[in-house]
Design a protein around this motif. Structure first.
Motif, PDB file in Angstrom:
ATOM      1  N   ILE A 101       0.832  -1.204   0.000  1.00  0.00           N
ATOM      2  CA  ILE A 101       0.000   0.000   0.000  1.00  0.00           C
ATOM      3  C   ILE A 101       0.866   1.253   0.000  1.00  0.00           C
ATOM      4  O   ILE A 101       0.551   2.248  -0.674  1.00  0.00           O
ATOM      5  N   LEU A 102       1.982   1.207   0.709  1.00  0.00           N
ATOM      6  CA  LEU A 102       2.880   2.363   0.762  1.00  0.00           C
ATOM      7  C   LEU A 102       3.504   2.683  -0.594  1.00  0.00           C
ATOM      8  O   LEU A 102       3.912   3.826  -0.831  1.00  0.00           O
ATOM      9  N   THR A 103       3.586   1.717  -1.479  1.00  0.00           N
ATOM     10  CA  THR A 103       4.175   1.940  -2.813  1.00  0.00           C
ATOM     11  C   THR A 103       3.149   2.394  -3.838  1.00  0.00           C
ATOM     12  O   THR A 103       3.521   2.732  -4.967  1.00  0.00           O
ATOM     13  N   CYS A 104       1.866   2.410  -3.486  1.00  0.00           N
ATOM     14  CA  CYS A 104       0.808   2.719  -4.452  1.00  0.00           C
ATOM     15  C   CYS A 104       0.783   4.205  -4.818  1.00  0.00           C
ATOM     16  O   CYS A 104       0.893   5.073  -3.953  1.00  0.00           O
ATOM     17  N   LYS A 105       0.589   4.476  -6.109  1.00  0.00           N
ATOM     18  CA  LYS A 105       0.339   5.846  -6.546  1.00  0.00           C
ATOM     19  C   LYS A 105      -1.085   6.262  -6.167  1.00  0.00           C
ATOM     20  O   LYS A 105      -1.348   7.421  -5.870  1.00  0.00           O
ATOM     21  N   HIS A 106      -1.991   5.295  -6.224  1.00  0.00           N
ATOM     22  CA  HIS A 106      -3.379   5.534  -5.849  1.00  0.00           C
ATOM     23  C   HIS A 106      -3.765   4.485  -4.799  1.00  0.00           C
ATOM     24  O   HIS A 106      -4.379   3.465  -5.115  1.00  0.00           O
ATOM     25  N   PRO A 107      -3.402   4.720  -3.555  1.00  0.00           N
ATOM     26  CA  PRO A 107      -3.629   3.713  -2.503  1.00  0.00           C
ATOM     27  C   PRO A 107      -5.113   3.508  -2.215  1.00  0.00           C
ATOM     28  O   PRO A 107      -5.934   4.403  -2.466  1.00  0.00           O
ATOM     29  N   PRO A 108      -5.470   2.353  -1.701  1.00  0.00           N
ATOM     30  CA  PRO A 108      -6.873   2.102  -1.335  1.00  0.00           C
ATOM     31  C   PRO A 108      -7.313   3.026  -0.215  1.00  0.00           C
ATOM     32  O   PRO A 108      -6.498   3.510   0.575  1.00  0.00           O
ATOM     33  N   ARG A 109      -8.621   3.267  -0.138  1.00  0.00           N
ATOM     34  CA  ARG A 109      -9.142   4.140   0.897  1.00  0.00           C
ATOM     35  C   ARG A 109      -9.060   3.499   2.274  1.00  0.00           C
ATOM     36  O   ARG A 109      -8.910   4.192   3.277  1.00  0.00           O
ATOM     37  N   VAL A 110      -9.194   2.169   2.321  1.00  0.00           N
ATOM     38  CA  VAL A 110      -9.268   1.513   3.616  1.00  0.00           C
ATOM     39  C   VAL A 110      -8.547   0.169   3.571  1.00  0.00           C
ATOM     40  O   VAL A 110      -8.573  -0.525   2.553  1.00  0.00           O
ATOM     41  N   PHE A 111      -7.879  -0.152   4.655  1.00  0.00           N
ATOM     42  CA  PHE A 111      -7.209  -1.438   4.851  1.00  0.00           C
ATOM     43  C   PHE A 111      -7.867  -2.083   6.064  1.00  0.00           C
ATOM     44  O   PHE A 111      -7.718  -1.605   7.188  1.00  0.00           O
ATOM     45  N   VAL A 112      -8.614  -3.149   5.815  1.00  0.00           N
ATOM     46  CA  VAL A 112      -9.349  -3.831   6.878  1.00  0.00           C
ATOM     47  C   VAL A 112      -8.621  -5.119   7.236  1.00  0.00           C
ATOM     48  O   VAL A 112      -8.351  -5.954   6.368  1.00  0.00           O
ATOM     49  N   GLN A 113      -8.313  -5.280   8.507  1.00  0.00           N
ATOM     50  CA  GLN A 113      -7.621  -6.471   8.988  1.00  0.00           C
ATOM     51  C   GLN A 113      -8.568  -7.307   9.837  1.00  0.00           C
ATOM     52  O   GLN A 113      -9.144  -6.812  10.811  1.00  0.00           O
ATOM     53  N   ALA A 114      -8.735  -8.575   9.471  1.00  0.00           N
ATOM     54  CA  ALA A 114      -9.550  -9.490  10.263  1.00  0.00           C
ATOM     55  C   ALA A 114      -8.713 -10.014  11.421  1.00  0.00           C
ATOM     56  O   ALA A 114      -7.725 -10.713  11.227  1.00  0.00           O
ATOM     57  N   GLY A 115      -9.114  -9.664  12.636  1.00  0.00           N
ATOM     58  CA  GLY A 115      -8.451 -10.144  13.831  1.00  0.00           C
ATOM     59  C   GLY A 115      -9.357 -11.101  14.585  1.00  0.00           C
ATOM     60  O   GLY A 115     -10.263 -11.711  14.008  1.00  0.00           O
TER      61      GLY A 115
END
Length: 313
Positions: A101-115
């Motif tokens: 995600i840090l390398t994206c020119k257009h990163p996603p709006r949300v990063f959801v982690q299933a815990g």
């Protein structure tokens, strides 16, 4: 709006159910899998190893959301090898997705982690976000898992951690090993039967993921303060003790067993099922959070309804 959703590790029970749910509602779904790249049922499967950057990272760039479900199943005997893989698979996937995600020119709006709600260990106390964590291997996994997820800041992507209870539904998940035990006439209580279970229906879980993506990806935050770093509980409003939990399951035809004898605590590790943590105790998650930013449901604020008895139908 780009409606492309990335499901990392989406080949299991939760991922397959969510992929079908999102695809039927017009989302473009891409599953990152250790298997071969392919396409079926309107879902694209892209190969990754869950640990290193490769061409799969191109799928992340420009996507709307990344949902990480990756990690070795805990439906196994906890040998040293399996424990190492359970831990490593979770940490590796979180770290490499963050780097991607840090390398994206257009990163996603949300990063959801299933815990997991297993972070509270064995307790009969009601647990909210500030409840003390438990002890043991499962708790250690959850703590390191969450620490890895929040270790790096993503400037343009909101992070949401979902602590999920037992997801119940047909053809897989936590219900499948329970059904097998019942069919072998081993569907009684585990140990004392007083351990608590926090659970939810798979249909509710799928419904929650969709509004959660919209709710937590809004910027600036709509509730007056940042939700970044929040932990959202996903479970039915009413948890219950193990002895009560199993009654509707055993009564569902054709699962009814002629007799249900409580199982002693000592043989439980012999069964490669997700009940490892139930030998000594369970957890009680308090869904009605004191912080509205940390409770997600159909409208972004309400807890899911419970439909335990319907799960096996």
């Amino acid at each position: 709006m780009n409606k492309k959703v990335i499901l990392a590790g989406g080949t299991g029970f939760l991922g397959q159910s969510l992929a079908a749910f999102l695809s039927q509602r017009g989302y473009e779904v891409v599953i990152l899998t250790r298997g071969m790249s392919t396409e079926r049922d309107h879902v694209r499967y892209v190969h990754w190893d869950g640990a290193t950057m490769d061409t799969w990272t191109e799928e992340i760039d420009g996507s709307h959301a990344v949902i990480n479900l990756a990690g070795k199943s805990v439906n196994c005997i906890y040998t040293k090898k399996n424990r190492d893989e359970i831990m490593r698979s979770r940490l590796d996937s979180v770290n490499v997705l963050t780097d991607a995600i840090l390398t994206c020119k257009h990163p996603p709006r949300v990063f959801v982690q299933a815990g997991s709600l297993a972070i509270f260990g064995d307790t009969q106390n009601l647990c909210d976000e500030d409840a003390p964590h438990g002890t043991g291997f499962s708790v250690d996994v959850c703590k390191r898992w969450e620490a890895a997820f929040f270790s790096k800041e993503l400037p343009s992507t909101r992070k949401v951690l979902l602590r999920i209870g037992f997801a119940l539904g047909r053809d897989g998940g936590a219900l499948e090993p329970l059904v097998k035990l019942v069919r072998y006439n081993l569907g009684g209580t585990v140990g004392s039967g007083n351990q608590y279970i926090s659970w939810l229906h798979i249909d509710d879980l799928n419904e929650i993921f969709r509004p959660a993506n919209r709710f937590f990806s809004q910027s600036p935050p709509t509730l007056g303060h940042s939700c970044s770093g929040s932990a959202v509980f996903l479970c039915a409003p009413a948890n219950c003790a193990w002895w009560r939990f199993g009654h509707p399951l055993a009564a569902l035809p054709p699962l009814a067993a002629p007799g249900r004898t409580p199982a002693a605590a000592w043989p439980i590790p012999l069964f490669p099922v997700t009940m490892e943590g139930m030998k000594g105790g369970g957890h009680r998650a308090l869904v009605q959070s004191n912080d509205p930013c940390r409770t997600a449901g159909r409208d972004g604020t309400a807890a899911p309804r419970g439909r335990r008895k319907e799960a096996g139908r």
